[in-house]
Design a protein around this motif. Sequence first.
Motif, PDB file in Angstrom:
ATOM      1  N   THR A 159       0.833  -1.193   0.000  1.00  0.00           N
ATOM      2  CA  THR A 159       0.000   0.000   0.000  1.00  0.00           C
ATOM      3  C   THR A 159       0.874   1.253   0.000  1.00  0.00           C
ATOM      4  OG1 THR A 159      -0.072   0.086   2.405  1.00  0.00           O
ATOM      5  CG2 THR A 159      -1.842  -1.126   1.312  1.00  0.00           C
ATOM      6  N   THR A 160       0.311   2.312  -0.479  1.00  0.00           N
ATOM      7  CA  THR A 160       0.949   3.622  -0.429  1.00  0.00           C
ATOM      8  C   THR A 160       0.022   4.541   0.345  1.00  0.00           C
ATOM      9  OG1 THR A 160       1.956   3.266  -2.586  1.00  0.00           O
ATOM     10  CG2 THR A 160       1.865   5.540  -1.786  1.00  0.00           C
ATOM     11  N   THR A 161       0.555   5.184   1.373  1.00  0.00           N
ATOM     12  CA  THR A 161      -0.255   6.034   2.237  1.00  0.00           C
ATOM     13  C   THR A 161       0.297   7.447   2.236  1.00  0.00           C
ATOM     14  OG1 THR A 161      -0.705   4.141   3.664  1.00  0.00           O
ATOM     15  CG2 THR A 161      -1.146   6.312   4.577  1.00  0.00           C
ATOM     16  N   PHE A 162      -0.580   8.431   2.062  1.00  0.00           N
ATOM     17  CA  PHE A 162      -0.212   9.834   2.174  1.00  0.00           C
ATOM     18  C   PHE A 162      -0.781  10.365   3.480  1.00  0.00           C
ATOM     19  CE2 PHE A 162       1.511  10.720  -1.957  1.00  0.00           C
ATOM     20  CZ  PHE A 162       0.946   9.770  -2.775  1.00  0.00           C
TER      21      PHE A 162
END
Length: 115
Positions: free
Chosen positions: A17-20
């Motif tokens: 996952t990529t989280t901002f």
Amino acid sequence: MTVDRSSRAEEGIVVGTTTFTARALQRLAVGIAHDVARVSVRDVGVQLSDEHGALRIAVTVPVAIATKSGRPLVDSGEDLRNGLIDGMRELAGREVGTVDVRYSGVRRSTERRVR
């Protein structure tokens, strides 16, 4: 149940996952507004909020008056609005529902030639 990971590796698929964070999104919006409005980063104010799953951006920038440019403020505001919508979609994958632009103050900018 086991998963055959060899087929994913061959296809180049990476699981994860990529989280901002909220701070990262805020800094990204400030950077985009800085680029589009052509003002200093310290002169840009951005507030982000949720609007039914989409971002609502309230941005405050000074009016940047160039000596040779006679663009109407409405056009500059529209450019800033579109820049934030497109930039947040392209760079962070976020949908922007509303952008409120507020002008505060005036900054004179002189176009300089690079030697």
